[in-house]
Design an enzyme around this catalytic site. Structure first.
Site, PDB file in Angstrom:
ATOM      1  N   GLU A   1      -6.893  -7.957  -1.155  1.00 23.83           N
ATOM      2  CA  GLU A   1      -6.689  -7.889   0.303  1.00 23.83           C
ATOM      3  C   GLU A   1      -8.612  -7.700   0.762  1.00 23.83           C
ATOM      4  OE1 GLU A   1      -4.760  -5.680   2.790  1.00 23.83           O
ATOM      5  OE2 GLU A   1      -3.060  -6.149   2.313  1.00 23.83           O
TER       6      GLU A   1
ATOM      7  N   GLU B   1       0.693  -1.437   0.633  1.00 25.63           N
ATOM      8  CA  GLU B   1       0.276   0.043   0.120  1.00 25.63           C
ATOM      9  C   GLU B   1       0.603   1.380   0.037  1.00 25.63           C
ATOM     10  OE1 GLU B   1      -2.971   0.186   3.077  1.00 25.63           O
ATOM     11  OE2 GLU B   1      -4.202  -1.615   1.705  1.00 25.63           O
TER      12      GLU B   1
HETATM   13  C1  GAL Z   1      -4.763  -2.680   4.575  1.00 25.86           C
HETATM   14  C2  GAL Z   1      -3.341  -3.334   4.555  1.00 25.86           C
HETATM   15  C3  GAL Z   1      -2.985  -4.903   5.939  1.00 25.86           C
HETATM   16  C4  GAL Z   1      -4.002  -4.956   6.853  1.00 25.86           C
HETATM   17  C5  GAL Z   1      -5.339  -4.865   6.529  1.00 25.86           C
HETATM   18  C6  GAL Z   1      -6.649  -5.013   7.819  1.00 25.86           C
HETATM   19  O1  GAL Z   1      -5.069  -2.052   4.215  1.00 25.86           O
HETATM   20  O2  GAL Z   1      -2.976  -3.732   3.290  1.00 25.86           O
HETATM   21  O3  GAL Z   1      -1.383  -4.941   5.889  1.00 25.86           O
HETATM   22  O4  GAL Z   1      -3.666  -3.691   7.127  1.00 25.86           O
HETATM   23  O5  GAL Z   1      -5.318  -3.186   5.764  1.00 25.86           O
HETATM   24  O6  GAL Z   1      -6.317  -3.352   8.450  1.00 25.86           O
END
Ligand code: GAL
Ligand code: ZN
Length: 672
Positions: free
Chosen positions: A317, A162
Site C-alpha cells: 500500500e 496491519e
Molecule cells: C492502511 C490500511 C488501509 C487504509 C490505509 C489508508 O494503513 O491498511 O486499509 O486504511 O491505511 O488509511
C-alpha cells in the site's frame, strides 16, 4: 509441492506469473454496484494493473449471518480479473469481525489499558486471544481457501490487515493467555519474580493467578512486566497469523502468504514475523510535504528488504495523493508519485501498489486518495497512475534482484520497547530518531545500508552502526564483539548495552571491553543546552541531548567535552579491538560531525558510495541496474561510469546524463 523450508520458490513462481513487477492496489468491489466492475477492469488494463488485493474487510459481505456464506459476488469478481490478465492477492477478511459476532459475543471486543472496551463501528475490534474470534476466523478462512484454492486468479494470500489492531488487550481472556505465556517462558514463579525484579516495591507474586497485564497504576509500572506484555501481545497476534497461514498452506502449498507491515512500526518485532511469511509486504505513507520524506521512505524500504535477508519485498500500500489521517493532508506535488514509486523499486520492492484502486464515496476514508480519484480519469492523478504503470512494465528485468550493502544498522524491537519506557535518565532518547540520525548521512552519501538483528550473522558487512542498543542479550553482545574481533568496524552511540533483556542493569556495561571505555554516569543535557566538543582532528563542534561521563580504558579519545560542570572529559572514542575497531559516541553530535565520523569510518572500513552524484540525488544499485533519483527541484547532470541504457527511455548514455527535477533514470550496461 514446495516444502516450507523453501519459501523463496513460492515467490519465484509469483514473479514468473506476473512477468515482472506487480502494479495495482486494494480493490473493494463490494463498495460499488456491479456495473462499475467492468469499467474497473477496463481501466486496470489501461493502467497496466496486474495484481489487486481483494476482500480485506469483507467478512460481513462473505458471511452475513453466522454460517451463511455468500461467495457468489467474490466468485464473479475473481472470474472477471484473470480473464483480463489481472491476478489476485486474496485477503482473509479477519480484521473486520462482523456486527453479528460482536452482538452475540461482545467479549470479542478488546479491552484497553484503562479497562474500557472498544465498541463496534470501525475495524480491528478483536481480541487476539479470543477463542470465539479465532474459531470464527479459522472457519471462514478454511472455506475461503477451499473455494479458491484452484482458482486461476489466486496469486498471493494477504492475511488480515496491519496486525496487531489494538495495542494489547486487557480482557480476562487475554490476561489468562498472558499467564500461560509467562508460565511457558519462565517455567516457575521464582524465575518470573527474578526476571521482573519483584523484590522492588514488594511486587512478589506467590501464584500465577495473581499476575495481570500492566494496567493503570500509581506512578510507573514494573518495566520488566511491560516489556514482557509487549512480547506477549506480538506473539498472540502472531498466533492468529500463523493459524490462518497454516490453513491456507494446507489448501494451497504453492501460493505465497503475507500480511502487510507498517514500516518502522514500534509494536511488533518484525524479525520474528518476517520469518513466518513468504514475502514481506509494506504499507508506506510518508507525508507528501515532509522535507526528508524520501529519507524516511528509504529507511523503511531498507528495513523491509532486510527483514528477509535482502530478498525483495512487496510495496502493498502507498498513496497516489492525499491521506486523511493528518491534520492537513496535502496532495503529492507533480512527479512525486513517480519518483517515490521508483525509489521503492530501487530499494528492493517487486511491486508498486496503492490503497486503493477506486476512491470510496462513503466511509471513514472517502477523502483518502486512490488510483481512480473522485475526479475520474480526466485528472492529473489518473494520468500519472497510467504513465507509471507503463514505466513499471519496462522495469520487468529488475524484479527479483537484490540490493547489497556493506553497512549494517542494528535494529532491535525489544530494546526499542524498553528504551522508551518512563523512568529513564532522559525520556527524550528515542530509538527511531537515533536510527534516522545515523541513517541520514549514509543516505546522503549514497552508501547502502541493511538493517540487522543484533544476533544476526554480520560477516557480510564491513561496518556495523548501532544507533542505540539500550537492552541487549549476552548472545547479541557477544555477536557484535566477535564481529569487531574478526576485523569489522563498529560505531555505537550512547546509552547502549545498559540493561539485559529483562531491563536489569548490566554491570559492567555489555560493551565496556569492546569499546575500551567505562561509563560512570549519565548526564542528559537540558533542552537547548549544548556543550563544546574539541576534536583531535578537526574543528570544534557542538554536543546536545546527552553526556556520558566516562573514562577511556584503552580507547583512543577522538573528542572531548570542553565545557560544562564536569570539565574536560572524553566524548567520542575509538578502540582497536581484535582486528577491527569500535567507535563510541557518548553524546548527540550535530549532523555535520556525525556525517564526518560515519563517512570516515566507512571509508576506513573499505565502504564505497554507489556513485558520485550531486546532492539530493539518490543512487541505488539493484542487481544489474543503477537507479538515479533526483529528489531536488533543479535539473542536474550526473556522470555515469560508462556506456549504459536508460530502461525508462531507451536512451543510450556514454558518460553523463541529465535528470529533470524529480527525474528518474534506471541504467543498465557495462560496467554497471
Ligand atoms: C492502511 C490500511 C488501509 C487504509 C490505509 C489508508 O494503513 O491498511 O486499509 O486504511 O491505511 O488509511
Ligand atoms: Zn482480550
Amino acid at each position: 509441492m514446495l516444502s516450507d523450508g523453501r519459501p523463496g520458490l513460492r515467490i519465484d513462481a509469483l514473479r514468473e506469473r506476473l512477468g515482472g513487477l506487480a502494479y495495482g492496489g486494494d480493490y473493494n468491489p463490494e463498495q460499488w454496484p456491479e456495473k462499475t466492475w467492468a469499467e474497473d477492469v477496463a481501466l486496470m488494463r489501461e493502467a497496466g494493473v496486474n495484481l489487486v488485493t481483494v476482500g480485506v474487510f469483507s467478512w460481513s459481505a462473505l458471511e452475513p449471518e453466522p454460517g451463511r456464506y455468500t461467495f457468489d459476488w467474490l466468485d464473479r469478481v475473481l472470474d472477471l480479473l484473470p480473464e483480463n490478465g489481472i491476478a489476485v492477492d486474496l485477503a482473509t477478511p479477519t480484521a473486520a469481525p462482523p456486527a453479528w459476532m460482536i452482538a452475540a459475543h461482545p467479549e470479542v471486543l478488546p479491552v484497553l489499558e484503562d479497562g474500557s472496551r472498544l465498541t463496534f463501528g470501525a475495524r480491528q475490534h478483536y481480541c487476539a486471544s479470543s477463542p470465539v474470534y479465532r474459531a470464527g476466523a479459522a472457519a471462514l478462512v478454511e472455506r475461503l481457501a477451499a473455494r479458491y484454492a484452484e482458482h486461476p486468479a489466486l496469486a498471493l494470500w494477504h492475511v488480515n490487515n496491519e496486525y496487531p489492531g489494538v495495542d494489547g488487550c486487557h480482557c480476562p481472556v487475554s490476561a489468562a493467555h498472558f499467564r500461560r505465556w509467562l508460565a511457558d517462558r519462565y517455567g516457575d514463579l521464582d524465575a518470573l519474580n527474578d526476571a521482573w525484579g519483584t523484590a522492588f516495591w514488594g511486587q512478589r507474586y506467590g501464584s500465577w493467578d495473581e499476575i495481570n497485564p500492566p494496567g493503570p497504576v500509581l506512578g510507573d509500572p514494573n518495566p520488566s512486566q511491560v516489556v514482557d506484555f509487549r512480547r506477549f501481545n506480538g506473539d498472540a497476534s502472531l498466533e492468529c497469523f500463523t493459524a490462518e497461514r497454516d490453513i491456507l498452506r494446507r489448501h494451497t502449498p504453492d501460493v505465497p502468504v503475507t500480511t502487510n507491515f507498517m514500516a518502522s512500526y514500534k509494536l511488533l518485532d518484525y524479525w520474528k514475523w518476517a520469518a513466518e511469511e513468504d514475502v514481506v509486504a509494506l504499507d508506506a505513507y510518508p507525508d507528501a510535504r515532509d522535507p526528508i520524506g524520501q529519507v524516511r521512505a528509504a529507511l523503511n524500504f531498507d528495513l523491509m528488504r532486510s527483514l528477509r535477508g535482502g530478498r525483495p519485498f512487496v510495496l502493498m500500500e502507498s498513496s497516489t495523493g492525499p491521506m486523511n489521517s493528518r491534520r492537513r493532508n496535502s496532495a503529492r506535488p507533480p512527479g512525486q508519485l513517480r519518483l517515490r514509486s521508483h525509489q521503492a523499486v530501487a530499494r528492493g520492492s517487486d511491486s508498486v501498489m496503492f490503497f486503493q484502486w477506486r476512491a470510496s464515496r462513503f466511509g471513514a476514508e472517502k477523502f483518502f486518495s486512490a488510483m481512480v480519484p473522485h475526479a475520474g480519469t480526466d485528472s492529473r492523478v489518473w494520468r500519472e497512475v497510467r504513465a507509471l504503470g507503463a514505466e513499471l512494465r519496462d522495469l520487468a528485468p529488475v524484479a527479483g534482484s537484490r540490493v547489497d550493502a556493506d553497512v549494517a544498522m542494528v535494529w532491535d524491537w525489544p530494546s526499542w520497547w524498553a528504551l522508551e519506557l518512563r523512568g529513564r535518565p532522559s525520556t527524550d532518547v528515542a530509538f527511531h530518531d537515533q536510527a534516522l540520525a545515523h541513517y541520514l548521512p549514509l543516505w546522503r552519501a549514497n552508501i547502502p545500508v541493511a538493517m540487522v538483528a543484533p544476533g544476526a550473522d554480520l560477516s557480510g558487512h564491513r561496518l556495523v552502526v548501532v544507533p542505540n542498543l539500550y537492552a541487549v542479550t549476552d548472545a547479541a553482545a557477544a555477536n557484535l564483539t566477535r564481529f569487531v574481533e574478526d576485523g569489522g568496524h563498529l560505531v555505537m552511540s550512547y546509552f547502549s548495552g545498559v540493561v539485559d533483556e529483562h531491563d536489569h542493569i548490566r554491570r559492567p556495561n555489555a560493551f565496556q571491553d569492546l569499546l575500551g571505555v567505562r561509563v560512570e554516569e549519565f548526564n542528559p543535557l537540558q533542552v537547548e543546552e549544548t556543550l563544546t566538543l574539541r576534536w583531535s582532528d578537526g574543528p570544534a563542534s557542538t554536543a546536545a541531548e546527552w553526556q556520558d561521563l566516562m573514562r577511556a580504558e584503552g580507547a583512543e579519545v577522538l573528542a572531548v567535552f570542553e565545557d560544562g560542570p564536569f570539565g574536560r572529559c572524553p566524548a567520542v572514542t575509538r578502540n582497536a579491538y581484535g582486528r577491527g575497531t569500535a567507535t563510541y559516541i557518548g553524546t548527540r553530535l550535530d549532523d555535520a560531525r556525525l556525517r564526518a565520523l560515519l563517512l570516515d569510518t566507512a571509508s576506513a572500513a573499505g565502504v564505497r558510495p554507489v556513485a558520485d552524484v550531486p546532492d539530493g540525488v539518490e543512487a541505488v544499485r539493484r542487481g544489474e541496474h543503477l537507479f538515479l533519483l533526483n529528489h531536488t527541484d533543479e535539473a542536474v547532470i550526473v556522470a555515469v561510469p560508462g556506456p549504459c541504457v536508460d530502461l525508462l527511455t531507451g536512451t543510450r548514455h556514454e558518460d553523463a546524463l541529465g535528470l529533470d527535477p524529480q527525474g528518474v533514470a534506471v541504467l543498465r550496461g557495462q560496467p554497471l
